[in-house]
Design a protein around this motif. Structure first.
Motif, PDB file in Angstrom:
ATOM      1  N   ALA A  97       0.839  -1.197   0.000  1.00  0.00           N
ATOM      2  CA  ALA A  97       0.000   0.000   0.000  1.00  0.00           C
ATOM      3  C   ALA A  97       0.876   1.249   0.000  1.00  0.00           C
ATOM      4  O   ALA A  97       0.607   2.222  -0.701  1.00  0.00           O
ATOM      5  N   LYS A  98       1.939   1.184   0.789  1.00  0.00           N
ATOM      6  CA  LYS A  98       2.881   2.294   0.863  1.00  0.00           C
ATOM      7  C   LYS A  98       3.476   2.558  -0.513  1.00  0.00           C
ATOM      8  O   LYS A  98       3.519   3.698  -0.982  1.00  0.00           O
ATOM      9  N   ALA A  99       3.919   1.482  -1.146  1.00  0.00           N
ATOM     10  CA  ALA A  99       4.547   1.618  -2.460  1.00  0.00           C
ATOM     11  C   ALA A  99       3.562   2.193  -3.473  1.00  0.00           C
ATOM     12  O   ALA A  99       3.911   3.053  -4.280  1.00  0.00           O
ATOM     13  N   VAL A 100       2.314   1.715  -3.417  1.00  0.00           N
ATOM     14  CA  VAL A 100       1.319   2.193  -4.374  1.00  0.00           C
ATOM     15  C   VAL A 100       1.011   3.660  -4.126  1.00  0.00           C
ATOM     16  O   VAL A 100       0.906   4.461  -5.054  1.00  0.00           O
ATOM     17  N   SER A 101       0.894   4.029  -2.850  1.00  0.00           N
ATOM     18  CA  SER A 101       0.565   5.424  -2.564  1.00  0.00           C
ATOM     19  C   SER A 101       1.724   6.334  -2.945  1.00  0.00           C
ATOM     20  O   SER A 101       1.551   7.509  -3.228  1.00  0.00           O
ATOM     21  N   LEU A 102       2.920   5.781  -2.960  1.00  0.00           N
ATOM     22  CA  LEU A 102       4.090   6.541  -3.413  1.00  0.00           C
ATOM     23  C   LEU A 102       4.088   6.657  -4.923  1.00  0.00           C
ATOM     24  O   LEU A 102       4.920   7.332  -5.492  1.00  0.00           O
ATOM     25  N   ASP A 103       3.188   5.890  -5.552  1.00  0.00           N
ATOM     26  CA  ASP A 103       3.161   5.749  -6.994  1.00  0.00           C
ATOM     27  C   ASP A 103       4.496   5.221  -7.508  1.00  0.00           C
ATOM     28  O   ASP A 103       5.047   5.723  -8.487  1.00  0.00           O
ATOM     29  N   ALA A 104       5.014   4.224  -6.812  1.00  0.00           N
ATOM     30  CA  ALA A 104       6.279   3.625  -7.226  1.00  0.00           C
ATOM     31  C   ALA A 104       6.100   2.976  -8.586  1.00  0.00           C
ATOM     32  O   ALA A 104       5.122   2.282  -8.824  1.00  0.00           O
ATOM     33  N   ARG A 105       7.042   3.219  -9.483  1.00  0.00           N
ATOM     34  CA  ARG A 105       6.977   2.606 -10.807  1.00  0.00           C
ATOM     35  C   ARG A 105       7.652   1.253 -10.798  1.00  0.00           C
ATOM     36  O   ARG A 105       7.359   0.395 -11.621  1.00  0.00           O
ATOM     37  N   VAL A 106       8.617   1.101  -9.899  1.00  0.00           N
ATOM     38  CA  VAL A 106       9.332  -0.165  -9.801  1.00  0.00           C
ATOM     39  C   VAL A 106       9.092  -0.747  -8.416  1.00  0.00           C
ATOM     40  O   VAL A 106       9.339  -0.087  -7.408  1.00  0.00           O
ATOM     41  N   LEU A 107       8.587  -1.959  -8.378  1.00  0.00           N
ATOM     42  CA  LEU A 107       8.262  -2.586  -7.108  1.00  0.00           C
ATOM     43  C   LEU A 107       9.075  -3.868  -6.985  1.00  0.00           C
ATOM     44  O   LEU A 107       8.968  -4.752  -7.828  1.00  0.00           O
ATOM     45  N   ILE A 108       9.867  -3.942  -5.929  1.00  0.00           N
ATOM     46  CA  ILE A 108      10.706  -5.121  -5.758  1.00  0.00           C
ATOM     47  C   ILE A 108      10.242  -5.896  -4.536  1.00  0.00           C
ATOM     48  O   ILE A 108      10.124  -5.331  -3.457  1.00  0.00           O
ATOM     49  N   MET A 109       9.958  -7.170  -4.718  1.00  0.00           N
ATOM     50  CA  MET A 109       9.499  -7.982  -3.602  1.00  0.00           C
ATOM     51  C   MET A 109      10.502  -9.094  -3.341  1.00  0.00           C
ATOM     52  O   MET A 109      10.691  -9.978  -4.174  1.00  0.00           O
ATOM     53  N   ASP A 110      11.162  -9.029  -2.201  1.00  0.00           N
ATOM     54  CA  ASP A 110      12.207  -9.984  -1.868  1.00  0.00           C
ATOM     55  C   ASP A 110      11.598 -11.136  -1.070  1.00  0.00           C
ATOM     56  O   ASP A 110      11.276 -10.975   0.095  1.00  0.00           O
ATOM     57  N   GLU A 111      11.428 -12.265  -1.701  1.00  0.00           N
ATOM     58  CA  GLU A 111      10.809 -13.439  -1.100  1.00  0.00           C
ATOM     59  C   GLU A 111       9.571 -13.102  -0.279  1.00  0.00           C
ATOM     60  O   GLU A 111       9.506 -13.385   0.910  1.00  0.00           O
TER      61      GLU A 111
END
Lengths: 507, 341
Positions: free
Chosen positions: A161-175
């Protein structure tokens, strides 16, 4: 090793031939990665392949030593997480990092809350936005509750949610799925797909191939700190990926001596601890090295700790040479002849501030004491024996342990336990962070000990080490032993397969 | 998929109530102490002196407690505030003596800035040298006091050296409320507002709640830590000026030991010593309770030497209470999670 992935229009994020080392240890030799908008990209590789280092460079936690790092075609060089965040990159770590005392809403907006007059935070706007966000992600978490006590899955959702609200264009999910249940994984994937469809670039790091094939569009393989390949997911198979992940020489490095394998020494039966490991049974015989392979987090160290008595367990039994070993009694286990060389030697294995002599004699201090007093004379004499047998390279017994190299520290920890003259040695990641030369010495030593009739249980995440050293290989996956191989049958492929492959869907 | 508006869960409501209750509890305790002392001796409250002392005595400590609370919320501690207060008080005296006719406003400003600078030294050592604040401020506690002794020697500032209107500030009242109390209250209201409603305030909480996460969030941790210590120092500086105004006599030992009262006030007031939770309001109430108990005990016929022990019991009791509340909260949250799944 080939070079960078094939190029087309400038990708959203591109790393090529990135290098990062820590002192003498090279964590990343040549890391390359291309993330395209509107695509979910998988990054796979063994433990220690350099995936995390790569992610940390992208996140601005580490600075690369060499290589290119481009975002939308432009060269970038982050010196802080704030910079990478400002550039539209959001990283969701395996263990989310939230502020436990603060509310969910505050956690989402910390550092960039909407403010009105006099710098007053607009709580209503914040709350509204969080509700909208949660609706969009179809999650139901009370935005006003503190983050403390949230499940890892919910914490991850908050990170997203944080990343989306930041409007992050690149989202990295580590495991991200390591700690999730099936339903939670499905929810996470649904969110990931909808983010992809919005044109974001996602990077998904996982050891679970079924998930990689289910979710991702392309996959990049890394091995030994270097880029190996990037392939569209339809053009590859799990077997192919495993081959690329492990394909390397396994011979030479480890001079394994043949030892006479004798009677069972350590017998573990039906050991279970709720939520940690289940129904663990195995035997270690005299003269035998048993390798315990698996991914980080599979529950191997936890089993070792339970056997040694550091942690308790719910069911099962541990026997040493026929005599039962008490639960939760490490001192008793030591007396019976079990030794545990822990994974994190700096934290659990050594008293860093103390001398080499004191460290070496720590586990036998009661035997050394005369009338409760240990003189440095006793200490030094006993310590010298072990220091020379293990070839610890230090100028004086009084050298502080913290100043030794990783390899020599490991020898000191080993020496400390060998001084107790154990029958069974449990050693967790014996060569992590040790240079190649010392590595071989540690292996020689283990081999020698087995030759003299000691039973050794070796936990290792390094496949070549397991394959090179072990007489028998046990593989753990998610708290269970999933496979057992004799030395002759164990190959990197089948061990890796047992360590990663979910039989059936995620449980 | 449209989810209905997310409602506050029961747990959240209950937790909120507990949080408010923590400060409310201190207030009740304070009222009980006042009630008991007043029953024993009606003059405790119902005389002009009694009323004035009740408000005046804790005023300066409230300033220190507010500063201390901010620092503790960031998971640090400032043990130097007593020494900063002492130095500031003496500087106040010297300014009036050496610069005859200096305007009062100038003295206030100079000394507050001076206190802030002493706080900056603490903050810089903590933020840049990465040494635990407990050690750093223990060091500056002695260092600042040493400078004070060196500077003052056996000399001291007397009330007769200070301007009359300045001393009037220390004891004067507006509408039956001492001026010092009004100043302390004003500071408290502003600090409370800032801590609750601004980014800076919330980041203090965030840093104390999880310093590593604060780094990952990209918060400007160093800057915030410096700010917290500067605020604590500046408030101790202001406390020094008010100390001079109130007592008139300033020796090299002024404010000695106050740092412990300030930490005690924060802890009693529910500011978690590991940072991240508590309010400046709680700390201020804690300070008032601490000093009011000290004054009430003799009236209640409890011998002198028991007074320190009572304070100790109060502090330990507060910590135990907080611990129990924290454990219960954690369990409640976990239970709620089990229920949902």
């Amino acid at each position: 090793m080939t070079d960078t992935p094939p190029s087309a229009a400038p990708p959203m994020l591109e790393l090529s031939r990135v290098v990062k080392s820590f002192g003498a240890v090279i964590a990343l030799r040549s890391g390359s990665l291309r993330l395209e908008a509107g695509s979910i990209h998988a990054l796979v590789g063994e433990n220690g392949a350099g995936k995390s280092t790569l992610v940390k460079i992208v996140a601005g936690l580490y600075r690369r030593d060499a290589g290119d790092f481009r975002l939308n075609g432009e060269e970038v060089d982050f010196t802080s997480t704030a910079q990478s965040k400002a550039a539209g990159i959001a990283v969701i770590y395996q263990e989310p990092t939230l502020f436990p005392d603060l509310s969910v809403t505050e956690n989402v907006f910390m550092g960039r809350q909407p403010v009105g007059r006099f710098g007053r935070i607009d709580r209503k706007a914040m709350r509204r936005e969080v509700e909208a966000l949660f609706q969009r992600l179809a999650v139901r978490i009370d935005p006003d509750r503190p983050a403390e006590g949230l499940s890892i899955a919910d914490q991850q959702v908050i990170e997203i949610a944080k990343a989306v609200s930041l409007d992050a264009r690149v989202l990295i999910m580590d495991e991200p799925t390591a700690a999730l249940s099936g339903v939670e994984v499905d929810r996470l994937f649904a969110i990931a797909r909808s983010l992809r469809d919005e044109g974001r670039a996602l990077l998904f790091i996982s050891h679970r191939f079924d998930e990689v094939f289910d979710l991702c569009d392309t996959v990049t393989v890394m091995r030994d700190g270097a880029y190996i390949s990037t392939t569209p997911i339809d053009e590859t198979t799990p077997d192919e990926l495993v081959r690329q992940m492990v394909g390397r020489d396994v011979t030479e490095l480890f001079p394994k001596q043949e030892a006479v394998i004798g009677d069972p020494l350590l017998e573990v039966e039906g050991l279970s601890s709720a939520g940690v490991f289940h129904d663990i049974s195995f035997t270690v015989r005299s003269g035998e090295i048993v390798g315990l392979a698996g991914l980080v987090g599979a529950g191997r160290s936890e089993v070792a700790r339970a056997v040694f008595g550091v942690d308790g367990y719910d069911a099962g039994s541990v026997r040493l040479a026929g005599a039962s070993v008490a639960k939760r009694d490490p001192a008793g286990a030591m007396r019976q002849g079990i030794a545990l060389v822990p994974e994190d030697r700096r934290k659990q294995g050594l008293v860093l501030e103390s001398s080499v002599a004191r460290n070496l004699t720590l586990a036998i201090r009661t035997q050394l004491a005369k009338a409760g007093i240990i003189t440095s004379g006793f200490e030094n004499r006993a310590a010298k024996v072990w220091a020379s047998r293990l070839e610890v390279k230090t100028t004086a017994m009084s050298t502080v342990a913290a100043t030794l190299s990783g390899g020599n520290q490991q020898k000191v920890v080993l020496g400390k336990w060998l001084a107790t003259e154990p029958q069974v040695l449990i050693i967790d990641e014996p060569t992590r962070g040790i240079d190649v030369g010392t590595k071989a010495e540690v292996h020689r030593l283990l081999s020698e000990l087995a030759g003299r009739g000691m039973g050794i249980l070796m936990i290792s995440s390094e496949l070549p080490e397991v394959l090179g050293m072990a007489d028998r290989v046990l593989v753990m996956r998610e708290g269970r032993i999933t496979a057992e191989f004799e030395r002759a049958d164990a190959t990197s492929e089948n061990v890796m397969f047992a360590a990663t492959h979910a039989t059936g869907a995620h449980s | 998929m449209t989810a209905p508006t997310i409602e506050k869960s029961d747990v959240t409501k209950r937790l909120r109530a507990v949080g408010a209750a923590r400060e409310f509890g201190i207030l009740i305790a304070l009222l009980l102490v006042i009630l008991a002392a007043t029953v024993a001796n009606p003059n405790f409250l119902f005389s002009s002196d009694g009323w004035r002392d009740l408000l005046l005595t804790p005023s300066i400590l409230v300033l220190l407690a507010v500063g201390q609370a901010i620092v503790i919320i960031t998971r640090n501690v400032d043990l130097s505030v007593g020494s900063v207060l002492g130095l500031s008080a003496y500087l106040t005296g010297r300014l009036f003596i050496d610069l005859q006719g200096i305007p009062m406003v100038a003295v206030f400003l100079i000394v507050i800035v001076f206190g802030g600078l002493l706080g900056l030294v603490n903050g810089a050592l903590v933020a840049f040298a990465k040494v635990p604040s407990l050690v750093i401020t223990l060091g500056t506690l002695y260092a600042y006091r040493g400078i004070n002794v060196l500077w003052t020697g056996s000399d001291r500032v007397n009330a007769s050296d200070l301007p009359k209107e300045f001393l009037a500030l220390g004891t004067g009242q507006i509408l039956f409320i001492p001026i010092l109390t009004i100043i302390a209250l004003a500071v408290l209201v502003v600090a409370g507002w800032v801590m609750k409603n601004t980014r800076a305030g919330r980041e203090f909480y965030a840093i104390g709640s999880d310093p590593a996460a604060a780094e990952l969030y990209g918060l400007r941790v160093t800057r915030r830590l410096l700010t917290a210590f500067v605020l604590s120092g500046a408030l101790a500086g202001l406390g020094g000026v008010l100390y001079a105004a109130r007592y008139g006599t300033i020796s090299s030992q002024a404010g000695s030991g106050w740092e412990l009262d300030a930490v005690g006030a924060a802890v009693i007031g529910g500011v978690a010593i590991f940072g991240g939770s508590g309010t400046v309001w709680g700390a201020a109430l804690g300070g008032v309770l601490l000093l009011t108990i000290n004054r009430a005990l003799p009236i209640l016929g409890i011998p002198d030497f028991w007074q320190r022990a009572v304070v100790g019991v109060l502090i330990i009791g507060a910590i135990v209470l907080d611990r129990i509340l924290a454990i219960r909260q954690k369990r409640k949250l976990l239970e709620a999670r089990e229920d949902e799944s």
